[in-house]
Design an enzyme around this catalytic site. Structure first.
Site, PDB file in Angstrom:
ATOM      1  N   HIS A  19      -9.259  -3.568  10.175  1.00 51.03           N
ATOM      2  CA  HIS A  19      -9.231  -3.384   8.724  1.00 51.03           C
ATOM      3  C   HIS A  19      -9.719  -4.624   7.979  1.00 51.03           C
ATOM      4  CE1 HIS A  19      -7.738   0.512   7.677  1.00 51.03           C
ATOM      5  NE2 HIS A  19      -6.560   0.393   8.248  1.00 51.03           N
ATOM      6  N   GLY A  36       3.513   2.531  10.798  1.00 46.33           N
ATOM      7  CA  GLY A  36       3.273   1.711  11.997  1.00 46.33           C
ATOM      8  C   GLY A  36       3.069   0.235  11.684  1.00 46.33           C
ATOM      9  N   GLU A  64       0.853  -1.189   0.000  1.00 49.18           N
ATOM     10  CA  GLU A  64       0.000   0.000   0.000  1.00 49.18           C
ATOM     11  C   GLU A  64       0.889   1.238   0.000  1.00 49.18           C
ATOM     12  OE1 GLU A  64      -2.805   0.374   3.218  1.00 49.18           O
ATOM     13  OE2 GLU A  64      -3.712   2.131   2.321  1.00 49.18           O
ATOM     14  N   GLU A  93      -9.629   4.339   6.383  1.00 51.93           N
ATOM     15  CA  GLU A  93      -8.776   4.790   7.490  1.00 51.93           C
ATOM     16  C   GLU A  93      -9.558   5.567   8.557  1.00 51.93           C
ATOM     17  OE1 GLU A  93      -6.235   3.409   8.002  1.00 51.93           O
ATOM     18  OE2 GLU A  93      -5.513   2.687   6.063  1.00 51.93           O
ATOM     19  N   HIS A 111      -6.312  -1.855  15.354  1.00 48.39           N
ATOM     20  CA  HIS A 111      -6.575  -1.100  14.119  1.00 48.39           C
ATOM     21  C   HIS A 111      -6.386  -1.999  12.889  1.00 48.39           C
ATOM     22  CE1 HIS A 111      -6.432   2.617  11.573  1.00 48.39           C
ATOM     23  NE2 HIS A 111      -5.691   1.829  10.817  1.00 48.39           N
ATOM     24  N   GLU A 112      -5.236  -2.676  12.848  1.00 42.65           N
ATOM     25  CA  GLU A 112      -4.970  -3.515  11.665  1.00 42.65           C
ATOM     26  C   GLU A 112      -5.965  -4.671  11.598  1.00 42.65           C
ATOM     27  OE1 GLU A 112      -3.140  -1.996   9.736  1.00 42.65           O
ATOM     28  OE2 GLU A 112      -2.162  -0.699  11.203  1.00 42.65           O
ATOM     29  N   MET A 117       0.769  -2.707   8.693  1.00 41.76           N
ATOM     30  CA  MET A 117       0.027  -2.851   7.441  1.00 41.76           C
ATOM     31  C   MET A 117      -0.899  -4.056   7.508  1.00 41.76           C
ATOM     32  SD  MET A 117      -0.647  -1.751   4.457  1.00 41.76           S
ATOM     33  CE  MET A 117      -1.915  -2.567   3.518  1.00 41.76           C
ATOM     34  N   GLU A 118      -2.139  -3.820   7.089  1.00 39.65           N
ATOM     35  CA  GLU A 118      -3.226  -4.791   7.291  1.00 39.65           C
ATOM     36  C   GLU A 118      -3.341  -5.850   6.202  1.00 39.65           C
ATOM     37  OE1 GLU A 118      -3.671  -1.478   6.500  1.00 39.65           O
ATOM     38  OE2 GLU A 118      -5.329  -1.198   5.098  1.00 39.65           O
ATOM     39  N   ASN A 119      -2.239  -6.246   5.539  1.00 40.39           N
ATOM     40  CA  ASN A 119      -2.313  -7.271   4.495  1.00 40.39           C
ATOM     41  C   ASN A 119      -3.197  -8.435   4.924  1.00 40.39           C
ATOM     42  OD1 ASN A 119       0.003  -5.848   3.312  1.00 40.39           O
ATOM     43  ND2 ASN A 119       1.112  -6.785   5.008  1.00 40.39           N
TER      44      ASN A 119
END
Ligand code: B3K
Ligand code: ZN
Length: 887
Positions: free
Chosen positions: A314, A274, A134, A333, A310-311, A276-278
């Site tokens: 997502h 911070g 991203e 977001e 948070h991740e 990443m929500e892969n």
């Protein structure tokens, strides 16, 4: 070195506009990727199952794939080599001018992860392969339609040397693995959920897992795995617990369950942001996953919990329902930040959580809104999308969702989110789609509300109250206006929810009656006009209004309270946030008095009202120690600066420093008493009570040491030596290192470095503490630390710890009149422009916030911006610098 950009300085890169959105000409249903991992020559073979998109107007359109810094080794169409005449290759694209309607395109490319210093695409961090796709990093891995509205099923085969890279991970579920010749091995991963390529991830390395399982509400077991370097295995429990809490919370609060069989988190040391929500394989900056009480503070524990959550959130708000294009970034977001803030409020003190978020919004986001890089929550255009992962998109975006949830109420908001997730599952959608769901379930007309997404700038709301003793009415009149921002001169009135109450002079919440309707003691007024009045009836005497409770809208509110009113509200308001805010406004008005005294060359004298108010707060048993710690914070220099059109850096620093020292001296016995009372012999624990006690105790200590009293420094030294946890050790170290008398601090810093040299995350705090020293030697320290063996310009955490912390948190030293702070930052920015454009363009931001400075400093900053502009700039920096110089 990886050339991270392709744009010469003189030629301006292309601007992309929201209004030009077009669906993709082709869709990709299935992707098969094959990675042969080698540090400097990884080969990626991709098979794309392509099909014309029926929604695209031209059925003869060419196929244009994105690709950057790829060496094309082979290209085949439906199994046949593609002749050179059937495709064109440019720096950023592979084009097939006359493709069939449906076919398989196979490409083989070579990439160079080892020299990928931009940390986008596939790169090496501490010897491990990892990815960051991203927003547009996938095009650095293979040729692809690198846009979020192309959703495909991915199968990924990874092959590597088994000894060096025993662990090979990707999205989805592992379906096959095996041994190969020459000590090599492979693993195949299949992700059943169609996804945009920005959610693709791959990891290859010598990593170790901490494992657990979670059973969803519907009884499905999920394997949870956190993968880290061996020496960090003891630091994973907190992240794992946080993940389970988040999974449970999302089921209970939003009815959302996890969908794959496995959820993995990998910690890497070199990461631009911070985490990443892969899909199924989150990749985290190690600073947002590792936490152990010996080496990480309570704040770090909190950060880990909220970033993990948070991740995880997502997975629904972002992955299952994704963005149509990058202009819609806040769709995922803003909503996800709102969800993680709700989660944190449910785990901790809701009022204190709110106070901390608003504190950040009011300083940093408001400053962004008032700067040349100001943009709406949904921007209209961009050159480099990475420049738009901003506080406006994230934090203001979250405020916009919060307003929606307040307007609808929790149950209707939940109906709206259910509808959104169900209707758009597996799709790439827009902000309108989200808001339409909320309008549909509530029956509200949210058309005016949509302006929050398109209008930049912080609205200013002024309120006036008028009491009519004869008629026993009280009329509140509000006006709103939003100042112009770049490209948006004229603004329309917004729908602004003002949560409020009226308080009697005896401190009683008063019933609110408007037009014969009773609203209890609290209501939400909806401001929709430029000017609007609300009249309350049956009030025996003049009330005091408590406005914008819980910070119900991201605006600047002006109401002419006097200091006594504020001291009264600080004691009496029933809203925790507003009590705190009354204290902040009181301190602000005292500080502003000191700033003008300083500017006029008068002696400074602290208003006894502030000392007495704080004395009252400090006396007696604190009911809520965590809240008290917040009430005992003076507004930051950045927030004081926000109050002025023309900022006097030095006067603000002197005034605040004087207020802090005077409070510390006048209330020393109270701080000491409380400090002693809160000291505990209990071993560290994560309980809310202990955490609050530590926070308040260390707040007391931070005041005591500014007096430079030998006793205070001794107590700090003792705490530094005896602490069994990083929160206490770091608080003591900061106190010592920031004291005017540098000697005890120097000793402690040396000892700390000896103790923690092996731990890069702890060394980050060691750097930050030194560069935020509020004395004139700070800049020289920064220069020395840039040469320190533990510092590296290749590691974003180190850059943030030294340069970011200095420019962001040591305001008056960064803004030194001689411009040396600006020059230092500009030098670093120019160096990073060549290696890591994303970090360069973040780091330069403090140099773009000059509008309110004096002309002399403005000139000094512009000199540096112009110096940077002479370089061959990446699109990232080009966009920021050109906006700054135009603004
Ligand atoms: N979505 C990522 C941010 C990606 C930033 C790209 N420059 C992390 C997050 O917001 O959860
Ligand atoms: Zn996010």
């Amino acid at each position: 070195m990886n050339q991270a950009f392709s744009t010469p300085a003189q030629q301006s890169p292309q601007t992309i506009h929201l209004k030009d959105y077009q669906p993709p000409a082709f869709l990709i249903e299935q992707v098969e990727l094959d990675f042969v991992l080698e540090a400097s020559a990884t080969q990626v073979t991709s098979r794309l199952h392509l099909k014309r998109n029926p929604a695209y107007p031209d059925d003869k359109a060419a196929l244009t794939l994105d690709g950057q810094q790829l060496k094309l080794l082979d290209i085949q169409l439906d199994g046949q080599p593609l002749p050179a005449s059937d495709y064109t290759l440019t720096e950023n694209h592979l084009t097939l001018p006359r493709p069939p309607a449906e076919f398989i395109l196979q490409t083989k490319v070579e990439i160079d992860p080892e020299n990928n210093t931009a940390l986008e695409g596939l790169y090496l961090s501490s010897g491990n392969f990892c990815t960051q796709c991203e927003a547009e990093g996938f095009r650095r891995i293979t040729y692809y339609l690198d846009r979020p509205d192309v959703l495909a099923r991915f199968t990924t085969r990874i092959e590597a040397d088994k000894q060096a890279f025993p662990i090979l991970l990707s999205n989805g579920n592992p379906t096959e693995k095996g041994e190969l010749d020459k000590g090599r091995h492979y693993v195949i991963w299949e992700d059943p959920f169609p996804k945009p390529c920005y959610l693709f991830a791959l990891v290859g390395g010598d990593l170790h897992p901490v494992k657990d399982t979670y059973t969803t509400g519907s009884g499905k077991p999920i394997a949870l795995e956190i993968w880290v370097e061996k020496e960090n295995l003891h630091k994973c429990d907190h992240a794992l617990e946080s993940l389970k809490k988040a999974m449970q919370w999302d089921e209970a609060t939003y009815g959302r369950e996890y969908d794959l069989d496995i959820y993995m988190i990998v910690a890497v040391n070199d990461f631009n942001m911070g985490a990443m929500e892969n899909k199924g394989l989150n990749i985290f900056n190690s600073a947002c996953v590792l936490a152990d009480s010996k080496s990480e503070t309570d704040n770090a524990f909190h950060r880990v919990e909220s970033v993990v959550a948070h991740e995880y959130f997502h997975n629904w708000s972002g992955n299952r329902v994704t963005c149509r294009d990058w202009f819609q970034l806040s769709l995922k977001e803003g909503f996800t930040v709102f969800r993680d803030q709700q989660f944190s409020a449910d785990q901790h003190s809701p009022a204190v959580e709110r106070i901390q978020h608003v504190g950040m919004l009011r300083t940093a986001q408001f400053a962004e809104d008032a700067s040349p890089t100001a943009h709406p929550v949904r921007p209209d255009s961009y050159i480099e999308i990475n420049n738009f992962y901003t506080l406006t998109v994230y934090e203001k975006g979250s405020e916009v969702v919060r307003m929606l949830s307040e307007l609808l109420g929790p149950d209707t908001f939940r109906k709206g989110s259910d509808l959104y997730f169900e209707r758009f599952d597996g799709q790439a959608v827009t902000v309108e789609d989200f808001v339409d769901c909320m309008a549909e379930v509530s029956g509200l007309d949210l058309s005016q509300f949509m302006r929050w997404y398109s209008q930049a700038g912080t609205p200013e709301v002024a309120a006036k109250g008028q009491y009519n003793a004869e008629q026993k009415t009280y009329t509140l009149t509000f006006t709103q206006h939003t100042p112009p921002t770049p490209g948006q001169k004229e603004k329309q009135p917004l729908l602004i929810p003002i949560k409020m109450g009226l308080v009697s002079r005896a401190g009683r919440p008063l019933p609110l009656e408007m037009k014969g309707v009773l609203y209890g003691t609290e209501t939400v007024l909806q401001l929709t006009e430029n000017e609007q009045s609300f009249t309350f009836h049956n009030l025996e005497s003049e009330p005091l209004p408590s406005l914008l409770r819980g910070f119900s809208a991201p605006v600047k509110l002006h109401y002419n309270y006097n200091k006594d009113d504020l001291a009264f509200l600080l004691q009496q308001d029933s809203d925790g946030f507003n009590r705190w805010d009354a204290g902040q406004q009181l301190a602000l008005s005292v500080l502003k008095g000191l700033v003008s005294a300083q500017q006029q060359g008068q002696d400074l004298e602290l208003d006894p009202l502030l000392i007495n108010t704080w004395k009252q707060l400090l006396e007696g048993e604190p009911e809520d120690p965590l809240m008290l710690a917040e009430l005992l914070q003076l507004p930051s220099e950045a927030y004081i600066a926000e109050q002025y059109d023309c900022v006097d850096i030095d006067a603000i620093h002197i005034a605040r420093d004087y207020a802090r020292k005077t409070l510390a001296t006048a209330l020393y016995p109270e701080f000491l008493r409380l400090y002693q009372a809160l000291k505990s012999d209990q071993p560290w624990s994560a309980t809310a009570e202990q955490l609050a006690a530590r926070r308040l105790k260390n707040t007391c200590l931070s005041f005591m040491v500014v007096t430079d009293a030998a006793e205070a420094l001794q107590l700090a030294e003792q705490q530094f030596q005896q602490a069994d946890n990083m929160t206490d050790q770091q608080a003591a170290l900061t106190g010592l290192a920031h004291a005017e008398n540098a000697e005890p601090g120097e000793k402690a810093l040396k000892e700390f470095a000896r103790q923690w040299a092996h731990d890069p995350l702890v060394m980050d705090t060691w750097f930050s503490i030194q560069v935020t020293r509020p004395h004139p030697d700070a800049l020289d320290r920064v220069k020395t630390l840039l040469e320190h063996p533990a510092f590296s310009m290749k590691n974003p955490n180190k850059i943030r710890a030294v340069l970011g912390a200095f420019a962001g948190q040591n305001r008056h030293n960064f803004h030194r009149r001689d411009g040396a702070g600006y020059e230092l930052l500009a030098n670093a920015v120019m160096e990073l422009n060549k290696t890591n454009p994303q970090i360069a363009s973040r780091l330069v931001l403090p140099l773009t916030r000059f509008q309110k400075l004096d002309d002399y400093r403005k000139g000094k900053i512009k000199e540096q911006l112009e110096r940077i502009q002479q370089e061959k700039l990446s699109p990232d920096l080009y966009e920021v610098i050109s906006k700054a110089l135009a603004g």
